[in-house]
Write a protein that holds these residues in place. Structure first.
Motif, PDB file in Angstrom:
ATOM      1  N   UNK A   1      19.348 -35.340   2.010  1.00  0.00           N
ATOM      2  CA  UNK A   1      18.658 -36.047   3.114  1.00  0.00           C
ATOM      3  C   UNK A   1      17.577 -35.138   3.701  1.00  0.00           C
ATOM      4  N   UNK A   2      16.377 -35.671   3.839  1.00  0.00           N
ATOM      5  CA  UNK A   2      15.264 -34.954   4.483  1.00  0.00           C
ATOM      6  C   UNK A   2      15.230 -35.396   5.949  1.00  0.00           C
ATOM      7  N   UNK A   3      15.534 -34.473   6.836  1.00  0.00           N
ATOM      8  CA  UNK A   3      15.662 -34.803   8.280  1.00  0.00           C
ATOM      9  C   UNK A   3      14.675 -33.938   9.070  1.00  0.00           C
ATOM     10  N   UNK A   4      13.916 -34.582  10.029  1.00  0.00           N
ATOM     11  CA  UNK A   4      12.982 -33.866  10.923  1.00  0.00           C
ATOM     12  C   UNK A   4      13.282 -34.254  12.371  1.00  0.00           C
ATOM     13  N   UNK A   5      12.781 -33.476  13.261  1.00  0.00           N
ATOM     14  CA  UNK A   5      12.935 -33.788  14.694  1.00  0.00           C
ATOM     15  C   UNK A   5      12.220 -32.765  15.577  1.00  0.00           C
ATOM     16  N   UNK A   6      11.871 -33.189  16.803  1.00  0.00           N
ATOM     17  CA  UNK A   6      11.240 -32.267  17.761  1.00  0.00           C
ATOM     18  C   UNK A   6      12.286 -31.282  18.238  1.00  0.00           C
ATOM     19  N   UNK A   7      13.457 -31.819  18.344  1.00  0.00           N
ATOM     20  CA  UNK A   7      14.589 -30.985  18.776  1.00  0.00           C
ATOM     21  C   UNK A   7      15.386 -30.624  17.522  1.00  0.00           C
ATOM     22  N   UNK A   8      15.890 -29.431  17.511  1.00  0.00           N
ATOM     23  CA  UNK A   8      16.642 -28.969  16.335  1.00  0.00           C
ATOM     24  C   UNK A   8      17.778 -29.924  15.983  1.00  0.00           C
ATOM     25  N   UNK A   9      17.873 -30.190  14.659  1.00  0.00           N
ATOM     26  CA  UNK A   9      18.997 -30.986  14.151  1.00  0.00           C
ATOM     27  C   UNK A   9      20.189 -30.049  14.035  1.00  0.00           C
ATOM     28  N   UNK A  10      21.275 -30.470  14.578  1.00  0.00           N
ATOM     29  CA  UNK A  10      22.445 -29.586  14.583  1.00  0.00           C
ATOM     30  C   UNK A  10      23.431 -29.928  13.482  1.00  0.00           C
TER      31      UNK A  10
ATOM     32  N   UNK B   1      20.112 -27.059   3.001  1.00  0.00           N
ATOM     33  CA  UNK B   1      19.880 -26.378   1.729  1.00  0.00           C
ATOM     34  C   UNK B   1      18.565 -25.607   1.741  1.00  0.00           C
ATOM     35  N   UNK B   2      17.534 -26.193   2.354  1.00  0.00           N
ATOM     36  CA  UNK B   2      16.251 -25.512   2.503  1.00  0.00           C
ATOM     37  C   UNK B   2      15.511 -26.107   3.684  1.00  0.00           C
ATOM     38  N   UNK B   3      14.473 -25.413   4.137  1.00  0.00           N
ATOM     39  CA  UNK B   3      13.763 -25.797   5.363  1.00  0.00           C
ATOM     40  C   UNK B   3      14.489 -25.249   6.596  1.00  0.00           C
ATOM     41  N   UNK B   4      14.269 -25.880   7.729  1.00  0.00           N
ATOM     42  CA  UNK B   4      14.940 -25.436   8.973  1.00  0.00           C
ATOM     43  C   UNK B   4      15.463 -26.645   9.711  1.00  0.00           C
TER      44      UNK B   4
END
Length: 742
Positions: free
Chosen positions: A70-79, A95-98
């Protein structure tokens, strides 16, 4: 603690950034997956965005793991991001990214075939807002085909006209949806007879087929996923019906007046074997129709058997009777039936009669007239094969000749049967003459002219072939031509003479066949060259005589080069003279055809010594003679007797009765005529011993004095005497002594 003022300022700044991000996202065309917003709006009201959800395999096989990313983005960190399938929920790992733009994954373990799971992906951020992807169904494929465990056929080997039941045992881990039977070009669905879709017995029936039919049958089992298993078999319908045998001859109940009856039959289908039994005897194999020979008078029964290709045996039986009076004539043969005059015609027939055969003859007729009769010879008794030969003559007329075979039994009953006709062609055509060659066509007088031609006559054969040589309309010579190799090529030679006049000679080939028909064919002309008048004798040179001094008996070799350019050399001789008289003549030859003539004067052991004059005489083909002197030959005059040496006696003493061996070496240039040993006692010759040469050829002569038991004792002297071929004597006296001891 933060003041209310600072918190409010922070919210305003965050709102401004969020609006800017949304606008930028819209302008960049980024697709977003719809997510369910969190109803409880907290301080941070922005939800995480699940941009995409990917699977490692869109259509996994049974037991295959599937990784969900799953590719997940957000203004606030995904926990956290969780994956839920069925009743199981697992945490997905970054797995990769932040945390603000990352890829999260988790693995669903392999599932059984045909399993379908509903999956959800839930993303939460630091302020408690969440987004949900789903529901989404995930299906695991069935990749295992059904298995056709066994196929049985009932009956195993059907006969023609019988239906065939095909039974298949089929299993599948999920379940078989259909089983199809295909034969020929017909497909039928098989029925589930017992068991279940996962383990069942399926059946179908093939309708009855004709005998000897072979079908390829295919069984295909399918499951819900389209997986298939197939088996192919060959099915043959046997011929179980025996063949039908029809006996055409002999006929049922018929009486035949001959001891040979035709056996004719028919079978309604192909057979691998046929045979017959006559009167209950052992079976005899048949290869087509035949003839029953030498049947006894009385009733008979015949059974014919036939075995078809499937091994089925059929038969038929007839009863008939034989009452034969005259002999039975069968299997008449005449070879050849087309023959040239002079060829032999062989005639044979199988004759049978229980009372015995008296005689058999063949009558040859032409246009109703008897042209020839010939006796046929055979084994006698009740009969067998009788043979004879009609030897036509070279002058036998052409035409069609009929041949009749007449047989008489010992009771005087006679039978007659016509044999095949013989055609003897009528020959009115002359031989065919072709491929004529004449060589050489320009030639000098005395040169042989070779003539050949191919001559053939297919009817009566070639009697004679001649080459007829003409000059200015007159016959000059006739050349009789022969065919030594029996290949139709006739050859002959016109031997021109050295005095044959020059000019053009015409040659005709005359060929006559054995019916007197004659052919005449023109051959190439021959040009005989004119040669000048020859008045000069041959030229003799390079005379060689070797040796010029020789002992009597020595061969004297003579050679000379002799040439005559006009008419050629006819003969060359060496004339040997002594004191003006001819002693001998040596005829000389030119074996290598190079003009060098050679000969040998074989002197004899008794040839007298002296000087011999040699003259070379050469005569050409016009009779001109040349005479040339050759070197003289000297034969030494022999006045000396032989030389005697190396005389031995062994033993040189002994009692009376002892054999005394005597040897001596004797030589003479003219040859030794004889050698003798003289045994003397007190000046008187007691005995003379004739000595002979040994086989060594070295001049050693031996003899033996065989003393007697009554020979007187005393001293004996030995003299050796020798005479050469000229009569010259030599005598060696008292050369050895012998003591006879009493």
């Amino acid at each position: 603690m933060y003041s209310k003022k600072s918190v409010g300022l922070s919210l305003i700044v965050a709102l401004v950034f969020a609006i800017a991000f949304l606008c930028a996202s819209a302008d960049m065309g980024i697709e977003r997956v719809a997510a369910v917003p969190n109803e409880n709006f907290r301080d941070d009201f922005f939800n995480p965005v699940i941009v995409s959800v990917e699977q490692s395999n869109d259509s996994p096989e049974q037991g295959e793991d599937v990784t969900i990313t799953a590719h997940v983005t957000g203004i606030v960190n995904v926990t956290s991001v969780t994956l839920r399938y069925d009743t199981t929920e697992v945490a997905m790992r970054l797995n990769r990214g932040d945390e603000k733009d990352g890829y999260w994954n988790a693995t669903i373990p392999g599932q059984p075939a045909c399993t379908t799971l509903t999956i959800y992906v839930t993303a939460r951020n630091a302020v408690g807002n969440s987004a949900v992807y789903g529901p989404h169904e995930k299906h695991w494929r069935d990749c295992s085909p059904p298995e056709i465990v066994t196929v049985s056929q009932d009956p195993e080997e059907p006969c023609g006209g019988e239906p065939e039941v095909i039974t298949a045992h089929v299993i599948d881990n999920v379940g078989v949806t259909s089983v199809t039977l295909t034969y020929d070009r017909t497909a039928v669905d098989m029925s589930l007879d017992s068991g279940s879709a996962t383990d069942g017995i399926w059946t179908a029936t093939i309708p009855a087929q004709a005998a000897c039919t072979t079908l390829n049958i295919t069984i295909v089992a399918s499951d819900a996923e389209g997986n298939q298993d197939a088996e192919t078999h060959e099915k043959h319908w046997r011929d179980c019906s025996p063949p039908e045998v029809t006996i055409i001859s002999p006929e049922e109940g018929r009486t035949y007046d001959t001891s040979s009856v035709d056996l004719i039959y028919a079978v309604n289908e192909p057979t691998r074997w046929a045979g017959y039994s006559l009167d209950g005897a052992e079976n005899v194999t048949l290869i087509g129709n035949t003839t029953l020979e030498k049947l006894e008078n009385g009733p008979h029964n015949l059974t014919i058997y036939a075995k078809d290709l499937a091994g089925n045996v059929g038969s038929n039986t007839v009863n008939f009777e034989v009452f034969a009076i005259a002999p039975t004539i069968s299997d008449v043969k005449v070879t050849p039936t087309y023959a040239l005059p002079g060829e032999s015609i062989n005639i044979s027939a199988d004759i049978f009669d229980y009372s015995g055969i008296r005689w058999v003859m063949a009558f040859i007729t032409k246009e109703g007239e008897v042209a020839w009769t010939t006796w046929l010879s055979g084994p006698g008794g009740t009969g067998g094969v009788y043979t004879g030969t009609w030897r036509t003559m070279i002058f036998t007329e052409g035409g069609i000749y009929n041949i009749s075979i007449r047989a008489t039994d010992t009771e005087g009953n006679e039978a007659l049967m016509e044999a095949p006709k013989v055609e003897i062609p009528i020959d009115t055509e002359a031989p065919v003459v072709s491929d004529i060659t004449v060589s050489p066509t320009p030639a000098e007088p005395g040169i042989p002219i070779n003539i050949s031609a191919e001559v053939g006559d297919d009817l009566s054969g070639v009697r004679s072939v001649r080459g007829i040589v003409n000059r200015e309309g007159e016959d000059v010579a006739t050349v009789f031509m022969s065919d030594p190799d029996r290949d139709g090529i006739y050859t002959g030679t016109w031997r021109t003479m050295i005095f044959t006049p020059g000019g053009t000679y015409n040659i005709d080939i005359g060929a006559t066949d054995n019916k007197g028909n004659e052919a005449l064919a023109k051959a190439p002309d021959v040009e005989i060259l004119e040669i000048p008048v020859d008045t000069e004798p041959p030229n003799i040179s390079d005379i060689v005589i070797s040796p010029t001094s020789a002992e009597p008996g020595t061969p004297i070799r003579i050679s000379a080069e002799v040439r005559d350019d006009l008419s050629g050399v006819r003969s060359v001789r060496s004339i040997i003279n002594r004191e003006g008289e001819t002693i001998t003549t040596v005829f000389m030859s030119d074996p290598d055809k190079d003009g060098i003539y050679t000969g040998t004067w074989h002197t004899m052991i008794y040839t007298e010594g002296g000087i011999y004059n040699v003259d070379i005489s050469a005569i050409d083909n016009r009779g001109n003679e040349a005479l040339a002197e050759a070197p003289d030959v000297e034969i030494p005059v022999d006045t000396e007797g032989p030389t005697i040496s190396d005389v031995t006696v062994s033993p040189n003493h002994g009692p009376p009765g002892t054999s005394i061996n005597i040897s001596a070496h004797v030589s003479d240039p003219s040859g030794v005529r004889w050698v003798r040993a003289y045994i003397n006692k007190e000046g008187e010759t007691v005995i003379t011993i004739f000595m002979s040469p040994t086989g060594s050829g070295e001049g050693v002569y031996t003899g033996t004095w065989r003393t007697m038991i009554y020979t007187e004792a005393g001293t004996y002297s030995v003299d050796i005497g020798a005479t050469d071929s000229r009569g010259n004597d030599a005598l060696e006296r008292n050369i050895r002594e012998i003591e006879i001891i009493s």
